[in-house]
Every structure is written in C-alpha cells, then in structure tokens.
Scaffold this motif. Structure first.
Motif, mmCIF file in Angstrom:
data_model
loop_
_atom_site.group_PDB
_atom_site.id
_atom_site.type_symbol
_atom_site.label_atom_id
_atom_site.label_comp_id
_atom_site.label_asym_id
_atom_site.label_seq_id
_atom_site.Cartn_x
_atom_site.Cartn_y
_atom_site.Cartn_z
ATOM 1 N N LEU A 291 32.406 28.258 37.823
ATOM 2 C CA LEU A 291 31.807 29.238 38.730
ATOM 3 C C LEU A 291 32.487 29.201 40.095
ATOM 4 O O LEU A 291 32.660 30.240 40.738
ATOM 5 C CB LEU A 291 30.303 28.973 38.871
ATOM 6 N N TYR A 292 32.893 28.014 40.537
ATOM 7 C CA TYR A 292 33.671 27.898 41.779
ATOM 8 C C TYR A 292 34.990 28.656 41.621
ATOM 9 O O TYR A 292 35.420 29.380 42.527
ATOM 10 C CB TYR A 292 33.929 26.419 42.072
ATOM 11 N N GLN A 293 35.642 28.498 40.473
ATOM 12 C CA GLN A 293 36.900 29.197 40.211
ATOM 13 C C GLN A 293 36.678 30.706 40.169
ATOM 14 O O GLN A 293 37.465 31.484 40.739
ATOM 15 C CB GLN A 293 37.484 28.713 38.879
ATOM 16 N N LEU A 294 35.615 31.150 39.513
ATOM 17 C CA LEU A 294 35.295 32.574 39.430
ATOM 18 C C LEU A 294 35.101 33.173 40.821
ATOM 19 O O LEU A 294 35.690 34.213 41.159
ATOM 20 C CB LEU A 294 34.046 32.758 38.568
ATOM 21 N N LEU A 295 34.279 32.501 41.631
ATOM 22 C CA LEU A 295 33.999 33.030 42.965
ATOM 23 C C LEU A 295 35.265 32.998 43.822
ATOM 24 O O LEU A 295 35.523 33.935 44.596
ATOM 25 C CB LEU A 295 32.886 32.217 43.626
ATOM 26 N N GLY A 296 36.073 31.942 43.684
ATOM 27 C CA GLY A 296 37.309 31.875 44.461
ATOM 28 C C GLY A 296 38.245 33.015 44.132
ATOM 29 O O GLY A 296 38.853 33.616 45.039
ATOM 30 N N VAL A 340 40.146 50.974 34.606
ATOM 31 C CA VAL A 340 40.034 50.860 33.148
ATOM 32 C C VAL A 340 40.629 49.554 32.651
ATOM 33 O O VAL A 340 40.073 48.889 31.777
ATOM 34 C CB VAL A 340 40.729 52.064 32.466
ATOM 35 N N HIS A 341 41.776 49.152 33.211
ATOM 36 C CA HIS A 341 42.474 47.957 32.746
ATOM 37 C C HIS A 341 42.461 46.839 33.785
ATOM 38 O O HIS A 341 43.282 45.924 33.714
ATOM 39 C CB HIS A 341 43.920 48.313 32.396
ATOM 40 N N LEU A 342 41.512 46.895 34.696
ATOM 41 C CA LEU A 342 41.520 45.966 35.817
ATOM 42 C C LEU A 342 41.352 44.511 35.389
ATOM 43 O O LEU A 342 41.907 43.603 36.019
ATOM 44 C CB LEU A 342 40.406 46.351 36.803
ATOM 45 N N PHE A 343 40.609 44.281 34.303
ATOM 46 C CA PHE A 343 40.328 42.916 33.882
ATOM 47 C C PHE A 343 41.258 42.436 32.769
ATOM 48 O O PHE A 343 41.022 41.390 32.181
ATOM 49 C CB PHE A 343 38.871 42.801 33.426
ATOM 50 N N GLU A 344 42.301 43.218 32.474
ATOM 51 C CA GLU A 344 43.289 42.780 31.504
ATOM 52 C C GLU A 344 44.345 41.924 32.188
ATOM 53 O O GLU A 344 44.611 42.092 33.375
ATOM 54 C CB GLU A 344 43.946 43.987 30.828
ATOM 55 N N LEU A 358 49.648 36.886 40.299
ATOM 56 C CA LEU A 358 50.059 36.858 38.901
ATOM 57 C C LEU A 358 49.369 37.920 38.059
ATOM 58 O O LEU A 358 49.829 38.258 36.982
ATOM 59 C CB LEU A 358 49.771 35.465 38.328
ATOM 60 N N GLY A 359 48.283 38.492 38.554
ATOM 61 C CA GLY A 359 47.573 39.491 37.758
ATOM 62 C C GLY A 359 46.653 38.871 36.737
ATOM 63 O O GLY A 359 46.274 39.514 35.765
ATOM 64 N N LEU A 360 46.300 37.587 36.928
ATOM 65 C CA LEU A 360 45.414 36.902 35.990
ATOM 66 C C LEU A 360 44.044 36.616 36.572
ATOM 67 O O LEU A 360 43.131 36.254 35.830
ATOM 68 C CB LEU A 360 46.040 35.566 35.542
ATOM 69 N N GLY A 361 43.884 36.738 37.881
ATOM 70 C CA GLY A 361 42.640 36.336 38.539
ATOM 71 C C GLY A 361 41.413 37.019 37.975
ATOM 72 O O GLY A 361 40.425 36.358 37.616
ATOM 73 N N VAL A 365 38.266 35.706 35.642
ATOM 74 C CA VAL A 365 36.870 35.958 36.024
ATOM 75 C C VAL A 365 36.083 36.474 34.821
ATOM 76 O O VAL A 365 34.966 36.010 34.523
ATOM 77 C CB VAL A 365 36.802 36.965 37.189
ATOM 78 N N ARG A 366 36.652 37.458 34.115
ATOM 79 C CA ARG A 366 35.966 38.012 32.949
ATOM 80 C C ARG A 366 35.746 36.956 31.871
ATOM 81 O O ARG A 366 34.662 36.870 31.267
ATOM 82 C CB ARG A 366 36.774 39.171 32.364
#
Length: 400
Positions: A291-296, A340-344, A358-361, A365-366
């Motif tokens: 959860l710390y990683q998600l919020l960061g 549409v592809h924001l979480f890919e 990197l486009g992975l954050g 999160v997802r």
C-alpha cells in the motif's frame, strides 16, 4: 466351313434335381418339407428321408426362426416370392452354415406349395466380414489420421502463439532496455551533478552549507526515483513470468498508514502541497509495504503530471463494504483515448513534456489493488482535475 455341333443327349430331370449346384426344397404352405434334393441334405449332414415332414424353421438358428416368422414367411405369402434372403441354417453336427435363400409360392394341382433354392454363402459371408473389417480398419486409420492432424494443428497453433509471445517479449524487452537506460540516466546524472557541486570549494561557509543541504536533498530525491523505478521493474518481471504480485495481508490502521506515508512523501517532494483527508473508520486487511508502494506511485504520478503549483490531496474513506483510497491533483485533464490504456504496462502519461518514467507505475498500482481483491479507476476533467480511486473490500479473502 462352320463347325458342326452335335446335340447333347437328353438330361434326366430327376438327376438335375438331385445333383443341382444349389439346395432345392419344396414345402407345403405351412413350411413343412415335402421334398429335398441330395445337395441340400448333404450340406446339412442329413439323409433325405430325415428331412421329409420336418418344418423348415427347425433347421434355422434362433435368430433365423424369429426372422422367418416375422419377415420372410409373411412377405412370401403377401408378394409370392422373395430373393437373396440371408440366413443361417444348423448342420446336424451343430455348426452354422450361412446361406442365401430364394423362394416362390405358387399353386400346384390345386395345392399351395413353396419352392426354395438355397446357396451356401460362406465365401460371400467371408467377403462381407473382410469388407466390414476393412471398413472398420479404414475408419480406425481415418480416425487416427484425423487425430494426428488435430494434434499437428494444435501443435502448430501453440508454436505460432509461442512465437508471437516470444516476439512480444523480445519487443517488450527491447523497449524496456531503452526506457530503463533513459530513465535511470536522469536520476544518476542528477546524483553525479550534485556530487560534483559538493566537491567545489566555497569561501563563504554559510553558502556552502546551504548548497550542501540542497545537493543532499537532490541526491535523496534522485535515489528515491531510481529505487521506485527498480522496484516497479522487479514487480513487473514477477507478473510477466506468471508468479503474480505477492502480498502479505495483516490487520492495519489504513488512516495511520497513509498519514505516515504522506509525511515521508512530503520530504520527497519539497515545495509541493500534499494533504491527507480521512473519513470514517474501521479495520482493514492489507499489505502495508504494498500500500505504501501504491500510494507512492499515485502521488509521484500526480506530482509529475499535475499543476506544479496545485495541491495534491490524498483521501482515505471507509464505507460499509469498501475501503477507498484516492489521489487528486489539479491540472490539464488526461485525454480520453489515453485513459483507456492508462493502466497497461509501458504506457506514459505524456510523451513530449520532458518528464519520463518507465510506464509501469500505474500498472503496478492496478496489480496491487487487484491483489487486495480491488481495482483502480481514474476520473479526469478540466473542471475537477484528475482523481485516481482505488476501491477494495474491507476484508479481502486472499492475496495475490
């Protein structure tokens, strides 16, 4: 001169009857044998006298008797003749003899009789068996061939899918190498620049201390950026190889966890407004580190793409069934096609503003949200700004 053919002597009709190449029978209309030739008697292993007065059906197998009573005897009475009826007769020794039957029902001197001719069908029977066996063998081979073709098609499809997957992974690896080499270069360059500045000699001790403090802060921020990048990359690799994102669920105070995380993030983003709002109360099972990683990741995204003068607001809220964590920033909204592809993976918020990641954050999160049996969504408008909303059940059943 044409050859002269001498006429054959007259043939004995009784001899023709007795020694005919087929079995010949005469029965009355009830099917009782009144006459049988020697050929038929020899085939069945009887004397001719033993056959006289014997009902024909007693020479048949049980299946033949049923067939005689239900089929060919009624048919003979109706149409007056039958032909090529296949049946089995019993030899006096008990073995079965396959035969073909032809019969005519007619009137003779005012009495209805039945004239029957029978041929041993052993060769035909053998031919039919061989034909059936050949057909079964052909069907078996065809089924085997179809099975081989199916396995071949499935194998080819698997190879095509494996090849396509390998190409996708190779392309992804190539893209990742390029992006990582670029994204790591930024914090490393900042660290090197700060280190060079720290090595300069300053005559003014006060200015030197101020510069040292700023450089140490820049180094810390750059290290945090590099660490987030490496952490996201490792998590992405775990997901790609099918191991999933590991979480360890334990009871925690979500409000307190987020409050502490926000305090640390304020040090990471000095000079930016970062607020925390809390609503409701209740227990929650979650992985504190994840959860710390998600919020960061969400706060870093808001800082990177939101208005640099705007406030980033983190909110934690409990409702009867869910736990909701949201991060809001003001600024230019996200284009609808980008949402549409924001979480890919390998998706960036902006490509031309000089701020890269990197486009992975958001992908991570997802995955963290899903590991808590939840999900993440985004709301982005010009009037309301951009809000990322993570919603999870208050008691996830299991982790990822």
């Amino acid at each position: 001169m044409p050859m002269r053919i001498e006429p054959l002597p007259a043939l004995d009709a009784d001899l023709l009857w007795q020694q005919a190449a087929c079995g010949l029978l005469v029965t009355d209309d009830a099917g009782v044998i009144t006459r049988a030739n020697s050929t038929f008697a020899r085939w069945l292993g009887y004397d001719q006298e033993q056959l006289l007065g014997r009902p024909l059906h007693t020479l048949l197998t049980m299946a033949g008797r049923i067939f005689h009573q239900t089929h060919w005897a009624p048919l003979l009475h109706v149409q007056g003749s039958i032909s090529e009826v296949k049946l089995e007769l019993l030899h006096s020794a008990g073995q079965r003899i396959p035969m073909m039957l032809n019969a005519i029902r007619r009137q003779h001197h005012g009495v209805m009789i039945q004239e029957l001719s029978l041929f041993v069908a052993e060769d035909r029977h053998r031919y039919e068996r061989e034909l059936i066996n050949a057909r079964l063998l052909a069907e078996e081979r065809l089924e085997h061939q179809l099975m081989i073709e199916q396995v071949l098609n499935e194998t080819q499809q698997e190879l095509r899918e494996a090849h396509a997957q390998a190409e996708r992974r190779a392309e992804l690896a190539e893209r990742m190498v390029g992006i990582v080499s670029h994204d790591l270069r930024n914090p490393l360059s900042a660290i090197r620049m700060a280190a060079d500045l720290l090595q300069r000699n300053e005559t003014d001790e006060r200015q030197a201390l101020e510069r040292h403090a700023r450089m140490v802060s820049h180094i810390g921020n750059s290290v945090d950026r590099a660490q987030r990048l490496i952490t996201d990359l490792l998590d992405f690799t775990l997901i790609q190889v099918g191991r999933g994102l590991p979480v360890t669920l334990a009871p925690l105070d979500l409000h307190e966890l987020v409050a502490n995380t926000v305090e640390e993030l304020r040090l990471t983003f000095p000079g930016r407004e970062l607020h925390h709002e809390r609503h409701g109360a209740g227990g929650f099972l979650g992985d504190a580190d994840r959860l710390y990683q998600l919020l960061g990741n969400l706060v870093a995204n808001a800082m990177a793409y939101g208005d640099s003068n705007g406030t980033v607001t983190v909110s934690t809220r409990f409702d009867p069934h869910s736990v909701i964590l949201s991060v809001h920033n003001v600024g230019e909204p996200l284009p609808e096609q980008a949402q549409v592809h924001l979480f890919e993976p390998m998706t960036r918020g902006h490509q031309d503003d000089g701020r890269h990641n990197l486009g992975l954050g958001l992908f991570i999160v997802r995955e963290i949200a899903r590991a808590h049996q939840g999900d993440v969504a985004v709301i982005s408008t010009a009037d309301m700004g951009t809000t990322f909303v993570v919603r999870c059940p208050r008691s996830p059943e299991h982790g990822g």
